[in-house]
Scaffold this motif. Structure first.
Motif, PDB file in Angstrom:
ATOM      1  N   SER A 485       0.808  -1.227   0.000  1.00  0.00           N
ATOM      2  CA  SER A 485       0.000   0.000   0.000  1.00  0.00           C
ATOM      3  C   SER A 485       0.836   1.271   0.000  1.00  0.00           C
ATOM      4  O   SER A 485       0.283   2.370   0.040  1.00  0.00           O
ATOM      5  N   HIS A 486       2.149   1.142  -0.016  1.00  0.00           N
ATOM      6  CA  HIS A 486       3.009   2.331  -0.055  1.00  0.00           C
ATOM      7  C   HIS A 486       2.986   2.946  -1.458  1.00  0.00           C
ATOM      8  O   HIS A 486       2.481   2.324  -2.410  1.00  0.00           O
ATOM      9  N   PRO A 487       3.527   4.161  -1.629  1.00  0.00           N
ATOM     10  CA  PRO A 487       3.451   4.827  -2.942  1.00  0.00           C
ATOM     11  C   PRO A 487       3.998   3.958  -4.067  1.00  0.00           C
ATOM     12  O   PRO A 487       5.074   3.365  -3.945  1.00  0.00           O
ATOM     13  N   HIS A 488       3.260   3.889  -5.146  1.00  0.00           N
ATOM     14  CA  HIS A 488       3.637   3.084  -6.302  1.00  0.00           C
ATOM     15  C   HIS A 488       4.687   3.826  -7.123  1.00  0.00           C
ATOM     16  O   HIS A 488       4.681   5.052  -7.235  1.00  0.00           O
ATOM     17  N   TYR A 489       5.612   3.053  -7.720  1.00  0.00           N
ATOM     18  CA  TYR A 489       6.682   3.691  -8.497  1.00  0.00           C
ATOM     19  C   TYR A 489       6.144   4.432  -9.715  1.00  0.00           C
ATOM     20  O   TYR A 489       6.729   5.413 -10.173  1.00  0.00           O
ATOM     21  N   VAL A 490       5.011   4.003 -10.259  1.00  0.00           N
ATOM     22  CA  VAL A 490       4.413   4.728 -11.393  1.00  0.00           C
ATOM     23  C   VAL A 490       3.959   6.115 -10.950  1.00  0.00           C
ATOM     24  O   VAL A 490       4.173   7.110 -11.659  1.00  0.00           O
ATOM     25  N   MET A 491       3.372   6.197  -9.767  1.00  0.00           N
ATOM     26  CA  MET A 491       2.946   7.505  -9.266  1.00  0.00           C
ATOM     27  C   MET A 491       4.141   8.392  -8.942  1.00  0.00           C
ATOM     28  O   MET A 491       4.090   9.613  -9.139  1.00  0.00           O
ATOM     29  N   ARG A 492       5.220   7.788  -8.444  1.00  0.00           N
ATOM     30  CA  ARG A 492       6.423   8.593  -8.195  1.00  0.00           C
ATOM     31  C   ARG A 492       6.989   9.124  -9.505  1.00  0.00           C
ATOM     32  O   ARG A 492       7.412  10.274  -9.594  1.00  0.00           O
ATOM     33  N   ARG A 493       7.014   8.279 -10.524  1.00  0.00           N
ATOM     34  CA  ARG A 493       7.462   8.751 -11.837  1.00  0.00           C
ATOM     35  C   ARG A 493       6.594   9.919 -12.316  1.00  0.00           C
ATOM     36  O   ARG A 493       7.106  10.943 -12.781  1.00  0.00           O
ATOM     37  N   TYR A 494       5.279   9.723 -12.203  1.00  0.00           N
ATOM     38  CA  TYR A 494       4.362  10.774 -12.662  1.00  0.00           C
ATOM     39  C   TYR A 494       4.585  12.066 -11.878  1.00  0.00           C
ATOM     40  O   TYR A 494       4.639  13.161 -12.474  1.00  0.00           O
ATOM     41  N   ALA A 495       4.700  11.940 -10.553  1.00  0.00           N
ATOM     42  CA  ALA A 495       4.871  13.140  -9.725  1.00  0.00           C
ATOM     43  C   ALA A 495       6.168  13.865 -10.080  1.00  0.00           C
ATOM     44  O   ALA A 495       6.186  15.096 -10.223  1.00  0.00           O
ATOM     45  N   GLU A 496       7.254  13.116 -10.226  1.00  0.00           N
ATOM     46  CA  GLU A 496       8.541  13.743 -10.558  1.00  0.00           C
ATOM     47  C   GLU A 496       8.501  14.347 -11.956  1.00  0.00           C
ATOM     48  O   GLU A 496       9.018  15.447 -12.190  1.00  0.00           O
ATOM     49  N   PHE A 497       7.882  13.638 -12.906  1.00  0.00           N
ATOM     50  CA  PHE A 497       7.784  14.123 -14.281  1.00  0.00           C
ATOM     51  C   PHE A 497       6.963  15.413 -14.341  1.00  0.00           C
ATOM     52  O   PHE A 497       7.374  16.406 -14.970  1.00  0.00           O
ATOM     53  N   MET A 636      -4.575   1.728  17.063  1.00  0.00           N
ATOM     54  CA  MET A 636      -4.775   2.679  15.958  1.00  0.00           C
ATOM     55  C   MET A 636      -3.470   3.384  15.614  1.00  0.00           C
ATOM     56  O   MET A 636      -3.136   3.578  14.429  1.00  0.00           O
ATOM     57  N   HIS A 637      -2.730   3.729  16.657  1.00  0.00           N
ATOM     58  CA  HIS A 637      -1.450   4.413  16.440  1.00  0.00           C
ATOM     59  C   HIS A 637      -0.487   3.515  15.672  1.00  0.00           C
ATOM     60  O   HIS A 637       0.167   3.947  14.707  1.00  0.00           O
ATOM     61  N   LYS A 638      -0.379   2.243  16.084  1.00  0.00           N
ATOM     62  CA  LYS A 638       0.511   1.313  15.388  1.00  0.00           C
ATOM     63  C   LYS A 638       0.046   1.081  13.955  1.00  0.00           C
ATOM     64  O   LYS A 638       0.868   0.979  13.028  1.00  0.00           O
ATOM     65  N   ASP A 639      -1.251   0.989  13.789  1.00  0.00           N
ATOM     66  CA  ASP A 639      -1.803   0.783  12.447  1.00  0.00           C
ATOM     67  C   ASP A 639      -1.445   1.949  11.521  1.00  0.00           C
ATOM     68  O   ASP A 639      -1.039   1.754  10.370  1.00  0.00           O
ATOM     69  N   VAL A 640      -1.578   3.150  12.040  1.00  0.00           N
ATOM     70  CA  VAL A 640      -1.255   4.342  11.234  1.00  0.00           C
ATOM     71  C   VAL A 640       0.231   4.387  10.911  1.00  0.00           C
ATOM     72  O   VAL A 640       0.636   4.689   9.777  1.00  0.00           O
ATOM     73  N   ILE A 641       1.062   4.067  11.912  1.00  0.00           N
ATOM     74  CA  ILE A 641       2.507   4.112  11.698  1.00  0.00           C
ATOM     75  C   ILE A 641       2.936   3.146  10.610  1.00  0.00           C
ATOM     76  O   ILE A 641       3.802   3.453   9.775  1.00  0.00           O
ATOM     77  N   THR A 642       2.351   1.964  10.619  1.00  0.00           N
ATOM     78  CA  THR A 642       2.743   0.956   9.623  1.00  0.00           C
ATOM     79  C   THR A 642       2.078   1.172   8.264  1.00  0.00           C
ATOM     80  O   THR A 642       2.601   0.725   7.246  1.00  0.00           O
ATOM     81  N   SER A 643       0.952   1.848   8.251  1.00  0.00           N
ATOM     82  CA  SER A 643       0.205   1.997   6.990  1.00  0.00           C
ATOM     83  C   SER A 643       0.727   3.118   6.112  1.00  0.00           C
ATOM     84  O   SER A 643       0.713   3.006   4.874  1.00  0.00           O
ATOM     85  N   PHE A 644       1.207   4.195   6.733  1.00  0.00           N
ATOM     86  CA  PHE A 644       1.547   5.388   5.946  1.00  0.00           C
ATOM     87  C   PHE A 644       3.054   5.608   5.935  1.00  0.00           C
ATOM     88  O   PHE A 644       3.708   5.614   6.986  1.00  0.00           O
ATOM     89  N   SER A 645       3.560   5.789   4.737  1.00  0.00           N
ATOM     90  CA  SER A 645       5.005   5.963   4.570  1.00  0.00           C
ATOM     91  C   SER A 645       5.471   7.335   5.055  1.00  0.00           C
ATOM     92  O   SER A 645       6.619   7.488   5.456  1.00  0.00           O
TER      93      SER A 645
END
Length: 702
Positions: A485-497, A636-645
């Motif tokens: 569920s972390h940021p996809h490399y395609v989206m990183r390419r798009y964002a940087e482009f 909830m705190h642990k869930d958030v920490i592990t879910s979001f990069s």
């Protein structure tokens, strides 16, 4: 006389009485005499009216004196005054006689002066006639002198212009080509033009003697300066020759030779012109060809046809990339330090052997800038030299036909294989900056060339951009999807482009580019939603969308604080998905509480509902929350920490979730207070302050 009579009769002034003239005239009695019948009284009334305001008449009438008596008195007084005047004249008779004698003497003297002045007038008239004669003679002599001077000056100029001094012959025939030779050449040019253009010369006998000699001198001068110029042009062909120094320090000193040849030997002038064009064309073409070959060794490959936003990384094996071991993979979509090429737009061109010795490699836009910087400087120098040396600008385009062809050949070989959209956009901006530089220099010679390059770059950029767009639209979701569920490399390419293009064009406001970027954003949105749906759990789908939106926003903010419509779009998407995640997270840990608050908390416990809220319905919810709310928040705190990069984004979401939990629990507490017997739960209810404390504790970690 009436005054005299009045003064004699009334020596003392008497006060004036108010007199009624009309009343007096009415009582006036005129004595009748024998002649009264002959006297006409017509106009009497008018005369009386005129005398009405006369003080003397009024005074006489007021005293009642008869008019005849008053008239006799006045005549007597006049006679007396006349006799007195005669006596006065008799007394002054001697003086009058003396005055008469003096007037007669003066008249005699004036007569003599008149005679004398008449003589002077005659003599002055004679002198005036003599002066006029002298003036006419003087004017005649002046005109003759002026004509002689004009004739002398024309004759002297004619002799000076047509004569051939021996010194000039020696310099033209045997002298070296130097500054003195240039001055002598100028004198010869003037004599040749004088002989050809002055109509007086054609009829002169001197021309027959001088013309053959002048023609020999012209031929000798043309031959000598032609050999001299050709020798100097040959020096331009020597390797490692600094062309600009040779032009400025040597050729420009003898620019008069070109003017002389143009006026007196057009054939030789055309030969010199053609020789210079041929020489410079070959020299500059070879120079640019060697420079391009040296630059090609410094080129760093950035992108291939497979380096697209929507292409799966595993689809190209290591073997297919074996020929590109030095590729800078991060520069395919990210701008990085590549923007410096625009900041260094007017820096000197690269020196290839120095860069090669340092083992440096550069993206093509750096080599492109360097090549065109050299072209601009060379073209500027050559354009100014041609204008000053040959006096014509058109020769520049004949000289640079070769260098333009060399650069076009190189560019046409590079452009079809260029898949670096960022590099292409940088080159477009480099061309724009170079056009501004040439405009500030006021040198128009590269206008058409730079326009042609710009016209070539835009379609190529559009084609590569459309390849990126198609890669997103036609992407294979199954190949791209990763169970992460972390940021996809395609989206990183798009964002940087996208961030790179925004950063490059921040000062240009290209509407067509913005439209294409909006198309790209819509395509990536569609792909992102497809990838999110690949997750089985809705919560993971939301986490995936939040992570990608947050990453995209962070990258776009690095390109510029404003971000524009694209950043705003992803911020709205992040906000909406954050709200969904908060609800999912709370439902996971406090589902009974949330369901009750949403369905029952707003009801009136004492109302006429079919199933009113009871203590037994609320009791398990209160006890369940009181027993595990802290542990649930920790989970909830642990869930958030592990879910979001992004830790900061995760803490913001956790804070939003805890705030929403507080709102739900507050509504539950308010509902319990309204239930009959709800006071029994006071000991089991968690205080709002305790929940606020936990929220603040996690906010401090943020």
């Amino acid at each position: 006389m009436a005054e005299v009579a009045a003064n004699n009769n009334h020596p003392c002034e008497t006060p004036k009485n108010v007199f009624d003239f009309g009343a007096f005239v009415g009582d006036l009695i005129v004595e009748e005499d024998a002649s009264s019948d002959d006297i006409s009284l017509e106009g009497l009334q008018e005369e009386l009216e005129e005398c009405k305001n006369d003080d003397v008449v009024a005074n006489i009438l007021s005293k009642g004196i008869k008019l005849r008596e008053y008239t006799k008195g006045v005549e007597h007084n006049l006679r007396k005054v006349e006799l007195d005047s005669i006596q006065d004249y008799i007394k002054e008779s001697d003086n009058l006689v003396s005055l008469h004698d003096q007037i007669r003497d003066c008249d005699s003297i004036l007569s003599q002066m008149e005679t004398l002045l008449s003589g002077f007038q005659v003599e002055i008239g004679s002198i005036s006639s003599d002066i006029k004669i002298l003036q006419e003679k003087s004017m005649d002599m002046g005109l003759k002198l002026k004509n002689r001077k004009v004739a002398e000056s024309k004759l002297a100029k004619f002799v000076e212009d047509i004569i051939v001094p021996p010194r000039m012959v020696d310099i033209i025939v045997d002298g070296e080509v130097n500054d003195e030779y240039m001055r002598t050449l100028d004198i010869l040019s003037k004599k040749l033009k004088f002989v050809d253009t002055d109509p007086m010369v054609k009829d002169s006998k001197a021309l027959k003697d001088v013309q053959p000699e002048l023609e020999k001198l012209r031929q000798k001068a043309v031959s000598k300066v032609f050999d001299f110029i050709v020798q100097k042009l040959q020096a331009l062909r020597k390797p490692k020759t600094n062309i600009q120094i040779l032009q400025q320090n040597v050729l420009l000193k003898y620019k008069y030779i070109i003017s002389f040849l143009k006026e007196h030997s057009k054939e030789v002038h055309l030969e010199v012109r053609a020789a210079y064009i041929d020489t410079m064309n070959k020299v500059l073409s070879a120079h640019f060809r060697a420079y391009i070959q040296a630059l090609e060794k410094l080129q760093l490959d950035i992108a291939t046809s497979n380096d697209l936003i929507g292409v799966e990384t595993r689809s190209t094996s290591l073997f297919s990339r074996g020929r590109e071991p030095l590729k800078n993979r991060s520069a395919v979509f990210a701008l990085g330090e590549r923007l410096n090429v625009l900041k260094e737009i007017d820096q000197p061109a690269l020196i290839p052997h120095i860069a090669e010795a340092s083992s440096l490699k550069y993206p093509y836009e750096v080599l492109f800038r360097s090549l065109h910087k050299l072209l601009m400087d060379t073209a500027t120098s050559e354009y100014l030299f041609c204008d000053e040396f040959f006096g014509e600008e058109s020769i520049f385009y004949e000289i640079f036909a070769g260098p333009f062809a060399v650069i076009d050949e190189h560019f046409n070989s590079i452009l079809p294989n260029c898949y670096d959209a960022i590099g292409l956009m940088l080159m477009i901006r480099i061309v724009h900056q170079h056009q501004l530089i040439m405009s500030r220099r006021r040198i128009p010679c590269l206008d058409s060339y730079l326009d042609k390059v710009n016209i070539s770059l835009w379609p190529r950029f559009k084609m590569v951009f459309d390849m990126h767009l198609s890669s997103l639209r036609n992407a294979n979701v199954k190949l791209l999807w990763e169970d992460d569920s972390h940021p996809h490399y395609v989206m990183r390419r798009y964002a940087e482009f996208t961030a790179s293009l925004i950063h490059i064009n921040v000062e240009y406001g290209d509407g067509q580019l913005e439209l294409n970027m909006e198309r790209l954003r819509m395509a990536v949105d569609e792909l992102l939603m497809k990838l999110a749906k690949m997750f089985s759990k809705p919560k993971l789908q939301i986490v995936f969308l939040i992570n990608n939106c947050d990453m995209t926003i962070a990258v776009l903010k690095e390109a510029g604080p404003e971000g524009g419509k694209i950043q705003q779009h992803f911020e709205e998407m992040l906000k909406s998905n954050t709200g969904l995640f908060v609800e999912e997270l709370l439902m996971e840990h406090f589902s009974d509480l949330i369901k009750f608050v949403k369905t029952r908390a707003s009801e009136d416990p004492n109302g006429s509902n079919e199933r009113p809220i009871s203590v037994s319905e609320v009791e398990p919810i209160v006890k369940d929350f009181g027993s595990r709310w802290k542990g649930a928040i920790e989970l909830m705190h642990k869930d958030v920490i592990t879910s979001f990069s992004n830790f900061l984004c995760g803490m913001e979401i956790l804070r939003a979730a805890l705030t929403q939990l507080l709102l739900y629990y507050t509504r539950l507490s308010d509902c319990i207070k309204r239930i009959n017997g709800g006071a029994a739960f006071n000991k089991d209810l968690v205080s709002i302050s305790s929940i606020m404390y936990e929220i603040r504790k996690y906010s401090r970690t943020f």
